[in-house]
Design an enzyme around this catalytic site. Structure first.
Site: not given
Length: 207
Positions: A25, A51-53
């Protein structure tokens, strides 16, 4: 991240878990957030996007029920992180990002990561990608008031559309299934969530 944020919260798809372990990530996070890239939260990437959880990424991926070999349409490529994960789980990915600067950065990260089974287009994602349809799965990283009509026309029979619906703090990640004849069935509610808005012709108006 995977053990504490993903598996501990009920994600069980072995292929999704493996992909999350394999795709770093931090490679897709802005340099300033590299040290906190694995935190249980969304991270800003500029232009009002995130940037999503990690858990929400995992929940959406599991809901897609990918077995390998599928053609997937991704709406809101953002940093390219979800694109890279989809590239591990599906046969090919067609990603759309409406912000040109984010699309350029995403391509750079994806190419340096070595992903080859994707195409990234800068456009209004609410129109989908008719020239590349039909898709076995469609996933959106932005919330809309309802599923865009073009997506319903571009999903293959038996396909899945996973996306957040709603506005502000009142959003729900849902899954639409297409029947064997291509009819899009009513959504299944999966989990409460908070995503950025899907801006475009069939989404929200630009602020």
């Amino acid at each position: 991240m995977v053990d504490k944020q993903i598996i501990a919260r009920g994600i069980a798809d072995a292929r999704v878990i493996e992909a999350l372990r394999e795709v770093p990530r931090h490679h897709f996070a802005p340099e300033i957030f590299r040290e906190t890239a694995y935190a249980d939260k969304a991270l800003p990437i500029g232009h009002g996007q995130t940037i999503s959880q990690p858990y929400m990424v995992a929940a959406a991926l599991e809901a897609l029920e990918l077995k390998g070999g599928e053609k997937v349409l991704e709406i809101g490529a953002g940093s390219g992180y979800l694109t890279a994960l989809l590239g591990r789980l599906a046969g090919s990915v067609r990603a759309i990002e409406r912000v040109p600067e984010l699309a350029v950065r995403a391509r750079e990260r994806l190419d340096s990561f070595g992903l080859t089974n994707y195409m990234l287009w800068t456009a209004d994602g609410t129109y989908g990608w008719p020239e590349e349809a039909p898709f076995d799965a469609i996933v959106s990283a932005a919330s809309a008031p309802s599923v865009p009509e073009p997506w319903m026309q571009q999903i293959a029979p038996g396909g899945r559309i996973v996306m957040p619906l709603g506005e502000g703090e009142k959003q729900t990640l849902v899954r639409f299934r297409a029947s064997g004849t291509g009819q899009v069935l009513p959504p299944e509610e999966l989990v409460n969530c908070v995503f950025v808005k899907l801006v475009g012709k069939y989404g929200w108006e630009s602020p």
